[in-house]
Write an enzyme that holds these catalytic residues in place. Sequence first.
Site: not given
Ligand code: NAD
Ligand code: TYD
Length: 357
Positions: A137-139, A162, A166
Amino acid sequence: MSNHSATQHILVTGGAGFIGSHVIRRLVTRYPGYRIVNLDALTYAGNPDNIRDIEDKPNYTFVKGDINDAAHVSSILREYDINGIIHLAAESHVDRSIADPLAFVRTNVLGTGTLLECCRQYWKETSKAIRFYHVSTDEVYGELGDTGYFTEETAYDPRSPYSASKAGSDHLVRAYYSTYGCPTLVSNCSNNYGPNQFPEKLIPLMIRNIKEGLPLPVYGEGTNIRDWLYVEDHAEAIDTIYHKGEVGQTYNIGGDKELKNIDLVRTLCKLMDDKMGRLLGSSEELIRFVKDRAGHDHRYAIDFSKLKNELGWTPATDFKTGLSKTIDWYLSHQDWVARIADGSYKEYYEKQYGTGQ
Ligand code: NAD
Ligand code: TYD
């Protein structure tokens, strides 16, 4: 593909989650000659419904298991003759990391370390090196002020449990490249949105609450800024980086679509009022400014010119179209939402948004 054999046997971790399910679907349908193995522990965020449509494909296998279980991971590498890993399994929600940081250390740091160590041992024992692509993630870069962009050279400065977990996993992946020569790659992406996202994240939570006529909890003043990328575009970037990326390298991925949270929520209200035949402006009345998230990062913005210039990827989906498709998906998959909004979701929701906020 630069440096690995033609027949790909790819282990995708976390393939039942949001992004992982789109990656799995793309790989299974685009590469019928590959073997795609999905290792997922099916935590609250993992949902077999997300990949129901491809579960019977001959090139696809689902394995329920934990990335922390070294013996199980090692047996999978051997059984399926794995030569590539795309690692997405993680605990992924910032608010949950604030409530339970160690769960994030366990899965994101130790889990990634366990996977890497299994690959290293496998390489030692079989002389077969596994291409290890870590999705991050970019975070990890921390927060930006009102100007500037994260590049691949930006120093890490994670500020939530988080992003810290990461960052730890990213460092381990790089260390396995420089110390042991394991062929690893990393990408760091901005906020994704699209179908199948668990309704704890901003966009699906707001869509659900607008649909149900529930309060729309906006943290602080809603002035925090995120960059948004449609999930299928991220899956395409992952496909590109897996096949064409150079080992030892990091690639930033972004959507070129920065928005203040409050503007995004208002846009969702307008689009949904329109789609649901409500009076324009009525959903906006549901907006509530609630207690801010602790350590809330102000702004994320990504410079993805390296990925664009070196590997030719750019986001394909414009935001309005992506958002409209996402809303349509949620409105037509109310059964999916209902199944997710079970007891544990209600418990989480009550803790996170209950009285006092
Ligand atoms: P998500 O929470 O929707 O899914 C995570 C998956 O991992 C689930 O299916 C869960 O069952 C599985 N999992 C969790 N712990 C596990 C373990 N110990 N062993 C095996 N499987 C396990 O997450 P997401 O939003 O799809 O993100 C996927 C990846 O992309 C993550 O690594 C996240 O950090 C990264 N990412 C997400 C975003 C975003 O906006 N969602 C952006 C950038 C990067
Ligand atoms: P989120 O979807 O949790 O992603 P991330 O924190 O990883 O960027 O949140 C996106 C943005 O929205 C973040 O600035 C927090 C804000 N947010 C709210 O204002 N209300 C909410 O209920 C949630 C879940 C997030």
